[in-house]
Design an enzyme around this catalytic site. Structure first.
Site, PDB file in Angstrom:
ATOM      1  N   TYR A 185       2.067   9.674 -11.659  1.00 55.77           N
ATOM      2  CA  TYR A 185       1.326   8.999 -10.553  1.00 55.77           C
ATOM      3  C   TYR A 185       0.468   7.995 -11.331  1.00 55.77           C
ATOM      4  O   TYR A 185       0.294   6.723 -11.006  1.00 55.77           O
ATOM      5  CB  TYR A 185       0.595   9.728  -9.710  1.00 55.77           C
ATOM      6  CG  TYR A 185      -0.264   9.244  -8.595  1.00 55.77           C
ATOM      7  CD1 TYR A 185       0.346   8.673  -7.329  1.00 55.77           C
ATOM      8  CD2 TYR A 185      -1.644   9.014  -9.171  1.00 55.77           C
ATOM      9  CE1 TYR A 185      -0.516   7.892  -6.387  1.00 55.77           C
ATOM     10  CE2 TYR A 185      -2.390   8.525  -7.843  1.00 55.77           C
ATOM     11  CZ  TYR A 185      -1.868   8.013  -6.846  1.00 55.77           C
ATOM     12  OH  TYR A 185      -2.682   7.224  -5.759  1.00 55.77           O
ATOM     13  N   LYS A 237       0.224   3.680 -11.389  1.00 59.37           N
ATOM     14  CA  LYS A 237      -1.112   2.965 -10.781  1.00 59.37           C
ATOM     15  C   LYS A 237      -1.650   2.178 -11.796  1.00 59.37           C
ATOM     16  O   LYS A 237      -2.119   0.957 -11.563  1.00 59.37           O
ATOM     17  CB  LYS A 237      -2.066   3.729 -10.126  1.00 59.37           C
ATOM     18  CG  LYS A 237      -1.555   4.376  -9.005  1.00 59.37           C
ATOM     19  CD  LYS A 237      -1.283   3.583  -7.750  1.00 59.37           C
ATOM     20  CE  LYS A 237      -1.017   4.247  -6.437  1.00 59.37           C
ATOM     21  NZ  LYS A 237      -0.846   3.275  -5.424  1.00 59.37           N
ATOM     22  N   ASN A 270       1.065  -1.067   0.121  1.00 57.12           N
ATOM     23  CA  ASN A 270       0.108   0.125   0.108  1.00 57.12           C
ATOM     24  C   ASN A 270       0.662   1.251  -0.095  1.00 57.12           C
ATOM     25  O   ASN A 270       0.257   2.497  -0.524  1.00 57.12           O
ATOM     26  CB  ASN A 270      -0.884  -0.066   1.407  1.00 57.12           C
ATOM     27  CG  ASN A 270      -1.381   1.183   1.608  1.00 57.12           C
ATOM     28  OD1 ASN A 270      -2.561   1.571   1.013  1.00 57.12           O
ATOM     29  ND2 ASN A 270      -1.019   1.962   2.592  1.00 57.12           N
TER      30      ASN A 270
HETATM   31  N1  NAP Z   1      -5.723   9.272  -0.810  1.00 59.46           N
HETATM   32  C1  NAP Z   1      -6.235   9.052  -1.774  1.00 59.46           C
HETATM   33  O1  NAP Z   1      -7.066   9.828  -2.388  1.00 59.46           O
HETATM   34  C2  NAP Z   1      -5.730   7.768  -2.651  1.00 59.46           C
HETATM   35  C3  NAP Z   1      -6.644   7.386  -4.001  1.00 59.46           C
HETATM   36  C4  NAP Z   1      -6.116   6.223  -4.539  1.00 59.46           C
HETATM   37  C5  NAP Z   1      -5.240   5.562  -4.170  1.00 59.46           C
HETATM   38  N2  NAP Z   1      -4.287   6.139  -3.050  1.00 59.46           N
HETATM   39  C6  NAP Z   1      -3.098   5.319  -2.340  1.00 59.46           C
HETATM   40  O2  NAP Z   1      -3.359   4.752  -1.414  1.00 59.46           O
HETATM   41  C7  NAP Z   1      -2.051   4.266  -0.559  1.00 59.46           C
HETATM   42  C8  NAP Z   1      -1.949   4.945   0.726  1.00 59.46           C
HETATM   43  O3  NAP Z   1      -2.040   6.357   0.656  1.00 59.46           O
HETATM   44  P1  NAP Z   1      -2.754   7.223   1.618  1.00 59.46           P
HETATM   45  O4  NAP Z   1      -3.631   8.013   0.798  1.00 59.46           O
HETATM   46  O5  NAP Z   1      -3.292   6.491   2.550  1.00 59.46           O
HETATM   47  O6  NAP Z   1      -1.799   8.570   1.915  1.00 59.46           O
HETATM   48  P2  NAP Z   1      -0.593   8.464   3.195  1.00 59.46           P
HETATM   49  O7  NAP Z   1      -1.540   8.456   4.501  1.00 59.46           O
HETATM   50  O8  NAP Z   1       0.419   9.537   2.896  1.00 59.46           O
HETATM   51  O9  NAP Z   1       0.090   7.035   3.170  1.00 59.46           O
HETATM   52  C9  NAP Z   1       1.227   6.722   2.342  1.00 59.46           C
HETATM   53  C10 NAP Z   1       2.137   5.663   3.309  1.00 59.46           C
HETATM   54  O10 NAP Z   1       3.005   5.177   2.561  1.00 59.46           O
HETATM   55  C11 NAP Z   1       4.290   5.282   3.271  1.00 59.46           C
HETATM   56  N3  NAP Z   1       5.343   5.361   2.254  1.00 59.46           N
HETATM   57  C12 NAP Z   1       5.619   6.265   1.344  1.00 59.46           C
HETATM   58  N4  NAP Z   1       6.773   5.843   0.724  1.00 59.46           N
HETATM   59  C13 NAP Z   1       7.197   4.927   1.285  1.00 59.46           C
HETATM   60  C14 NAP Z   1       8.382   4.036   1.152  1.00 59.46           C
HETATM   61  N5  NAP Z   1       9.391   4.599   0.326  1.00 59.46           N
HETATM   62  N6  NAP Z   1       8.581   2.987   1.960  1.00 59.46           N
HETATM   63  C15 NAP Z   1       7.757   2.713   2.852  1.00 59.46           C
HETATM   64  N7  NAP Z   1       6.475   3.287   3.129  1.00 59.46           N
HETATM   65  C16 NAP Z   1       6.364   4.487   2.534  1.00 59.46           C
HETATM   66  C17 NAP Z   1       3.941   6.702   4.093  1.00 59.46           C
HETATM   67  O11 NAP Z   1       4.903   6.461   5.453  1.00 59.46           O
HETATM   68  P3  NAP Z   1       6.145   7.206   5.314  1.00 59.46           P
HETATM   69  O12 NAP Z   1       6.346   8.629   4.668  1.00 59.46           O
HETATM   70  O13 NAP Z   1       6.631   7.216   6.828  1.00 59.46           O
HETATM   71  O14 NAP Z   1       7.119   6.313   4.888  1.00 59.46           O
HETATM   72  C18 NAP Z   1       2.470   6.460   4.250  1.00 59.46           C
HETATM   73  O15 NAP Z   1       2.387   5.982   5.611  1.00 59.46           O
HETATM   74  C19 NAP Z   1      -1.167   4.854  -1.867  1.00 59.46           C
HETATM   75  O16 NAP Z   1      -0.598   3.873  -2.484  1.00 59.46           O
HETATM   76  C20 NAP Z   1      -1.869   5.959  -2.546  1.00 59.46           C
HETATM   77  O17 NAP Z   1      -1.307   6.041  -3.855  1.00 59.46           O
HETATM   78  C21 NAP Z   1      -4.762   7.061  -2.273  1.00 59.46           C
END
Ligand code: NAP
Length: 244
Positions: free
Chosen positions: A150, A154, A87
């Site tokens: 991005y 995906k 994720n």
């Molecule tokens: N929010 C939306 O609208 C949305 C929509 C579609 C898909 N998504 C997807 O959902 C997933 C989770 O995102 P979120 O929206 O929940 O945002 P988020 O709260 O920013 O979560 C992203 C997480 O990924 C971790 N991360 C980032 N880079 C990393 C790395 N190199 N190694 C390990 N951990 C890493 C971050 O932790 P650290 O920074 O501490 O490493 C953070 O906990 C992502 O894949 C995102 O693309 C989100």
């Protein structure tokens, strides 16, 4: 519900947002969860909230040695692994004409290469009944201004599940993509800002952003035997955004 009783799960990016909500839901349904991310303070806060059935390992999905430490910790404490929610993800905006090599490297190293090694390195611990869930995005299907890197990353995630379902034939391990739409998290806020979040919310037929818990609930379904005949699929939890 006790659909995940006794199961062990790894959730990358499990300290915040969607991953954190999924960790909470998995634990509520009986699982033991390892969360993984780069920020120690975020991991500590999450584990304090998630309780005794959560562990945290600090590291980056872009670093193979960090992933090796993650799975060594899982093996040492639990022996085997049932569920991987790959994720961890990053997303930022740059329009065509302004795209840089750093932007591409950051996006693809985390969202694609990091996700590939997250899954590949989990396999020796997994077996019959295992469930791999890849976090995709509605952006993998639709286009959006300045979001091409991005969105392409995906789209790659969605395709990996199709080929991996073939590679996993005979193992009893399923792999599916969970594609959220606009969800109220740090990533969404950082990528598009408050105003952008309102715009995306207005574009969905449901006229709102998701709460991360709504995505965590779908992750629990894919993790559980309730989805036992699903592999190579994409489940959209996007308020209809990419479905119309
Ligand atoms: N929010 C939306 O609208 C949305 C929509 C579609 C898909 N998504 C997807 O959902 C997933 C989770 O995102 P979120 O929206 O929940 O945002 P988020 O709260 O920013 O979560 C992203 C997480 O990924 C971790 N991360 C980032 N880079 C990393 C790395 N190199 N190694 C390990 N951990 C890493 C971050 O932790 P650290 O920074 O501490 O490493 C953070 O906990 C992502 O894949 C995102 O693309 C989100």
């Amino acid at each position: 519900m006790t659909r995940l009783n006794g199961k062990t799960a790894v959730i990358t990016g499990g300290a915040t947002g969607i991953g954190r909500a999924a960790a909470k839901r998995f634990i509520e349904e009986g699982a033991f969860v390892f969360i993984f991310g780069r920020r120690q303070e975020a991991l500590d806060a999450a584990v304090a909230d998630l309780g005794p059935n959560a562990r945290a390992v600090k590291g980056s999905v872009t670093d193979e040695a960090d992933l090796d430490r993650l799975y060594a910790a899982v093996k040492a404490e639990r022996g085997t692994l049932d569920i991987v929610l790959a994720n961890a993800g990053v997303g930022s905006l740059l329009p065509l004409g302004k795209i840089t090599a750093e932007h591409i490297a950051e996006t693809f190293d985390t969202n694609v290469k990091g996700l590939i090694f997250t899954v590949q390195k989990a396999l020796p611990l997994m077996g019959e009944g295992g469930s791999i869930i890849l976090t995709g995005s509605s952006a993998g299907t639709t286009g959006a201004p300045a979001f091409s890197a991005y969105s392409a990353s995906k789209a790659a995630v969605r395709n990996l599940a199709r080929s991996w379902a073939e590679d996993l034939k005979g193992t009893g391990i399923r792999v599916n993509v969970l594609s959220p739409g606009p969800t109220a998290t740090e990533l969404a806020k950082a990528a598009v800002g408050e105003e952008g979040m309102k715009v995306f919310a207005a574009m969905t037929p449901l006229k709102r952003m998701a709460d991360p818990a709504e995505i965590g609930a779908v992750a629990a379904f894919l993790a559980s035997q309730d989805s036992s005949f699903m592999t190579a699929s994409e489940v959209a939890a996007d308020g209809g955004l990419a479905q119309i």
